[in-house]
Structures are given as structure tokens and as C-alpha cells.
Design a protein around this motif. Structure first.
Motif, PDB file in Angstrom:
ATOM      1  N   HIS A   1       0.846  -1.271  -0.010  1.00  0.00           N
ATOM      2  CA  HIS A   1      -0.026  -0.075   0.047  1.00  0.00           C
ATOM      3  C   HIS A   1       0.858   1.295   0.146  1.00  0.00           C
ATOM      4  O   HIS A   1       0.487   2.244  -0.634  1.00  0.00           O
ATOM      5  N   LYS A   2       1.942   1.237   0.626  1.00  0.00           N
ATOM      6  CA  LYS A   2       2.612   2.559   0.722  1.00  0.00           C
ATOM      7  C   LYS A   2       3.748   2.560  -0.294  1.00  0.00           C
ATOM      8  O   LYS A   2       4.436   3.458  -0.462  1.00  0.00           O
ATOM      9  N   SER A   3       3.845   1.690  -1.277  1.00  0.00           N
ATOM     10  CA  SER A   3       4.672   1.833  -2.366  1.00  0.00           C
ATOM     11  C   SER A   3       4.673   2.923  -2.942  1.00  0.00           C
ATOM     12  O   SER A   3       5.568   3.562  -3.944  1.00  0.00           O
ATOM     13  N   HIS A   4       3.256   3.582  -3.442  1.00  0.00           N
ATOM     14  CA  HIS A   4       3.583   4.878  -4.079  1.00  0.00           C
ATOM     15  C   HIS A   4       4.261   5.943  -3.439  1.00  0.00           C
ATOM     16  O   HIS A   4       4.702   6.783  -4.182  1.00  0.00           O
ATOM     17  N   GLU A   5       4.572   6.073  -2.205  1.00  0.00           N
ATOM     18  CA  GLU A   5       5.386   6.850  -1.448  1.00  0.00           C
ATOM     19  C   GLU A   5       6.834   6.601  -1.754  1.00  0.00           C
ATOM     20  O   GLU A   5       7.701   7.648  -2.145  1.00  0.00           O
ATOM     21  N   ALA A   6       7.138   5.405  -2.008  1.00  0.00           N
ATOM     22  CA  ALA A   6       8.399   4.844  -2.266  1.00  0.00           C
ATOM     23  C   ALA A   6       8.585   5.386  -3.669  1.00  0.00           C
ATOM     24  O   ALA A   6       9.942   5.717  -4.027  1.00  0.00           O
ATOM     25  N   TRP A   7       7.712   5.342  -4.517  1.00  0.00           N
ATOM     26  CA  TRP A   7       7.861   5.468  -6.088  1.00  0.00           C
ATOM     27  C   TRP A   7       7.937   7.126  -6.066  1.00  0.00           C
ATOM     28  O   TRP A   7       8.870   7.558  -6.925  1.00  0.00           O
ATOM     29  N   ARG A   8       7.399   7.873  -5.505  1.00  0.00           N
ATOM     30  CA  ARG A   8       7.559   9.299  -5.616  1.00  0.00           C
ATOM     31  C   ARG A   8       8.980   9.650  -4.880  1.00  0.00           C
ATOM     32  O   ARG A   8       9.559  10.546  -5.645  1.00  0.00           O
ATOM     33  N   THR A   9       9.283   9.173  -3.835  1.00  0.00           N
ATOM     34  CA  THR A   9      10.644   9.367  -3.654  1.00  0.00           C
ATOM     35  C   THR A   9      11.836   8.881  -4.460  1.00  0.00           C
ATOM     36  O   THR A   9      12.729   9.616  -4.973  1.00  0.00           O
ATOM     37  N   ILE A  10      11.453   7.991  -5.315  1.00  0.00           N
ATOM     38  CA  ILE A  10      12.645   7.422  -6.495  1.00  0.00           C
ATOM     39  C   ILE A  10      12.433   8.334  -7.631  1.00  0.00           C
ATOM     40  O   ILE A  10      13.580   8.733  -7.988  1.00  0.00           O
ATOM     41  N   SER A  11      11.308   8.806  -7.717  1.00  0.00           N
ATOM     42  CA  SER A  11      11.089   9.672  -8.859  1.00  0.00           C
ATOM     43  C   SER A  11      11.956  11.044  -8.573  1.00  0.00           C
ATOM     44  O   SER A  11      12.581  11.746  -9.278  1.00  0.00           O
ATOM     45  N   ASP A  12      11.688  11.653  -7.370  1.00  0.00           N
ATOM     46  CA  ASP A  12      12.245  13.034  -6.901  1.00  0.00           C
ATOM     47  C   ASP A  12      13.617  12.888  -6.855  1.00  0.00           C
ATOM     48  O   ASP A  12      14.477  13.752  -7.346  1.00  0.00           O
ATOM     49  N   CYS A  13      14.199  11.665  -6.520  1.00  0.00           N
ATOM     50  CA  CYS A  13      15.811  11.445  -6.299  1.00  0.00           C
ATOM     51  C   CYS A  13      16.279  11.165  -7.779  1.00  0.00           C
ATOM     52  O   CYS A  13      17.233  12.044  -8.051  1.00  0.00           O
ATOM     53  N   GLU A  14      15.627  10.661  -8.551  1.00  0.00           N
ATOM     54  CA  GLU A  14      15.911  10.614  -9.996  1.00  0.00           C
ATOM     55  C   GLU A  14      16.217  11.879 -10.652  1.00  0.00           C
ATOM     56  O   GLU A  14      16.857  12.164 -11.773  1.00  0.00           O
ATOM     57  N   ARG A  15      15.028  12.839 -10.495  1.00  0.00           N
ATOM     58  CA  ARG A  15      15.253  14.002 -11.070  1.00  0.00           C
ATOM     59  C   ARG A  15      16.053  14.822 -10.483  1.00  0.00           C
ATOM     60  O   ARG A  15      17.226  15.550 -11.497  1.00  0.00           O
TER      61      ARG A  15
END
Length: 76
Positions: free
Chosen positions: A33-47
């Protein structure tokens, strides 16, 4: 090392830590359920790692840092 370099290194280290933690979470719990937060963090870090701001902070290659962390997590 001057104060600017210390701050810049701290920012990069924190981004790397956040990226590593989010990738580990996604690897362990891909459908959680919380994986959307992890994906957002991944996206922010990759940017960040692929963006212009990291170039202002350091001469290090942000994409190389990002790829090294990815291979550390997924190529074990």
C-alpha cells in the motif's frame, strides 16, 4: 572542506540514502500500500541525480551515483 562543500555533500548523501531506502522498499514490497510513497521518492531522487542542481553542488556524476545505487540493490 569549506561549509559550502559540507552542505553540498550532505544534500547528496541524503538523496542517496533516500533513494537507496526507497529502492529497497520497492524490491521487498512491490505491491504494498505504501509503495506509492516509495515511487514518489524514487522519482524525486532521479530528477535530482539527473538534473542541473546536482551539477551546481558537485563535480560528481549524478547519473553514475544513481546507477551505482540501483545496481547495489538489484544486482545482488
Amino acid at each position: 572542506m569549506n561549509e559550502y562543500e559540507s552542505l553540498a555533500n550532505g544534500i547528496i548523501e541524503l538523496a542517496a540514502k533516500d533513494y537507496r531506502r526507497a529502492l529497497k522498499y520497492i524490491k521487498k514490497y512491490p505491491h504494498a500500500h505504501k509503495s506509492h510513497e516509495a515511487w514518489r521518492t524514487i522519482s524525486d531522487c532521479e530528477r535530482f541525480f539527473c538534473g542541473h542542481w546536482i551539477e551546481e553542488l558537485t563535480a560528481a556524476d549524478g547519473k553514475m551515483i544513481m546507477n551505482r545505487i540501483k545496481s547495489e540493490i538489484f544486482d545482488d
